[in-house]
Write a protein that holds these residues in place. Sequence first.
Motif, PDB file in Angstrom:
ATOM      1  N   GLU A 124       0.817  -1.221   0.000  1.00  0.00           N
ATOM      2  CA  GLU A 124       0.000   0.000   0.000  1.00  0.00           C
ATOM      3  C   GLU A 124       0.845   1.263   0.000  1.00  0.00           C
ATOM      4  OE1 GLU A 124      -2.856  -0.013   3.136  1.00  0.00           O
ATOM      5  OE2 GLU A 124      -3.669  -1.949   2.499  1.00  0.00           O
ATOM      6  N   ALA A 125       2.040   1.195   0.614  1.00  0.00           N
ATOM      7  CA  ALA A 125       2.926   2.358   0.645  1.00  0.00           C
ATOM      8  C   ALA A 125       4.298   1.932   0.125  1.00  0.00           C
ATOM      9  CB  ALA A 125       3.059   2.882   2.079  1.00  0.00           C
ATOM     10  N   ALA A 126       5.064   2.910  -0.321  1.00  0.00           N
ATOM     11  CA  ALA A 126       6.391   2.611  -0.878  1.00  0.00           C
ATOM     12  C   ALA A 126       7.246   1.890   0.166  1.00  0.00           C
ATOM     13  CB  ALA A 126       7.061   3.902  -1.324  1.00  0.00           C
ATOM     14  N   HIS A 127       7.900   0.803  -0.271  1.00  0.00           N
ATOM     15  CA  HIS A 127       8.746  -0.001   0.617  1.00  0.00           C
ATOM     16  C   HIS A 127      10.199   0.335   0.285  1.00  0.00           C
ATOM     17  CE1 HIS A 127      11.116  -3.711   1.238  1.00  0.00           C
ATOM     18  NE2 HIS A 127      11.333  -3.666  -0.060  1.00  0.00           N
ATOM     19  N   PHE A 128      11.033   0.535   1.287  1.00  0.00           N
ATOM     20  CA  PHE A 128      12.423   0.910   0.986  1.00  0.00           C
ATOM     21  C   PHE A 128      13.389   0.208   1.921  1.00  0.00           C
ATOM     22  CE2 PHE A 128      10.275   4.222   3.418  1.00  0.00           C
ATOM     23  CZ  PHE A 128      11.088   4.410   4.526  1.00  0.00           C
ATOM     24  N   PHE A 129      14.647   0.142   1.452  1.00  0.00           N
ATOM     25  CA  PHE A 129      15.729  -0.483   2.229  1.00  0.00           C
ATOM     26  C   PHE A 129      17.007   0.283   1.922  1.00  0.00           C
ATOM     27  CE2 PHE A 129      15.337  -2.620  -1.863  1.00  0.00           C
ATOM     28  CZ  PHE A 129      16.633  -2.665  -2.319  1.00  0.00           C
ATOM     29  N   LEU A 130      18.065   0.011   2.689  1.00  0.00           N
ATOM     30  CA  LEU A 130      19.334   0.727   2.526  1.00  0.00           C
ATOM     31  C   LEU A 130      20.387  -0.155   1.874  1.00  0.00           C
ATOM     32  CD1 LEU A 130      19.607   2.386   6.056  1.00  0.00           C
ATOM     33  CD2 LEU A 130      19.159   3.568   3.901  1.00  0.00           C
ATOM     34  N   LYS A 131      21.190   0.454   1.024  1.00  0.00           N
ATOM     35  CA  LYS A 131      22.442  -0.160   0.579  1.00  0.00           C
ATOM     36  C   LYS A 131      23.568   0.654   1.204  1.00  0.00           C
ATOM     37  CE  LYS A 131      22.799  -1.618  -3.960  1.00  0.00           C
ATOM     38  NZ  LYS A 131      22.344  -2.944  -4.423  1.00  0.00           N
ATOM     39  N   PRO A 132      24.677   0.018   1.603  1.00  0.00           N
ATOM     40  CA  PRO A 132      25.763   0.792   2.213  1.00  0.00           C
ATOM     41  C   PRO A 132      26.489   1.638   1.161  1.00  0.00           C
ATOM     42  CG  PRO A 132      26.415  -1.483   1.916  1.00  0.00           C
ATOM     43  CD  PRO A 132      24.974  -1.410   1.523  1.00  0.00           C
ATOM     44  N   PRO A 133      26.954   2.834   1.533  1.00  0.00           N
ATOM     45  CA  PRO A 133      27.671   3.680   0.568  1.00  0.00           C
ATOM     46  C   PRO A 133      28.913   2.999   0.000  1.00  0.00           C
ATOM     47  CG  PRO A 133      27.152   4.925   2.556  1.00  0.00           C
ATOM     48  CD  PRO A 133      26.787   3.501   2.843  1.00  0.00           C
TER      49      PRO A 133
END
Length: 251
Positions: A76-85
């Motif tokens: 229902e809402a945007a799903h996000f995750f992190l990648k390391p720099p």
Amino acid sequence: MKLTRFKHGDVVYRGVIKDDEVAVVEGEFWADFNVTDTVFSLKDVKIMPATVPSKIVCIGLNYRQHIQEIGMKELEAAHFFLKPPTCLIGHEDVIVRPKHAERVDYEGEMALVIKKPMKDVPEKDALSYVLGYSCFNDVTERALVTKSLSYLTEAKGYDTFGAIGPHVETDLEPDHLDIKTYLNGIVKQEDNTSSCLFTVSKVLFAISRCMTLLPGDIVATGTPKGVSPMKAGDVVEVEIQGIGRLKNYVK
Ligand code: MG
């Protein structure tokens, strides 16, 4: 304007690309910067990622047909995750498959770079926080995430698993752009950013109500259907209308 960082000899510069030359920039891209008269030919420099981000935030599950191909459900809402720099590489750099990896996929995506601190920003104002847009490859160890989403950080976080480039384009409307990924010159992914479930403004609203986005941070907006594995010796390219074509080698 086409923004980049680049290396000439041992010195790293910021620059603005015009035709086959790059002019040196004084100052940060997200401040009042100055384009100088010092110009290099592009063939004499090494293009680098335009930014050194504090974080790379990636949207997953944004193109309906990709959600179907990996057997997930629409959210229902945007799903996000992190990648390391530390995973970040630039145009014409090498993606290294880890020795123990079973299946390493490309994911061609549009990315954007943030130009000013962003927290709790409403959708209607979100695009004014964007410096510009670039091509991105959200390289993924598919075998790991298929086993369990608990492996997401590892699957997305290996060194060289985030490619950006060839530059950041500042003059662009992001939500109606053709996007293609080529593997060894053959089109593997082909769609338009208008197919996204969540526009760039919606994505930035969702992220910025959670975390502060800082100048130089990268947000990648999800991949269309057609993901498949890469092997050593392959050449992978992500092309976006109005930006250009990011090229990387696989070993
Ligand atoms: Mg992705």
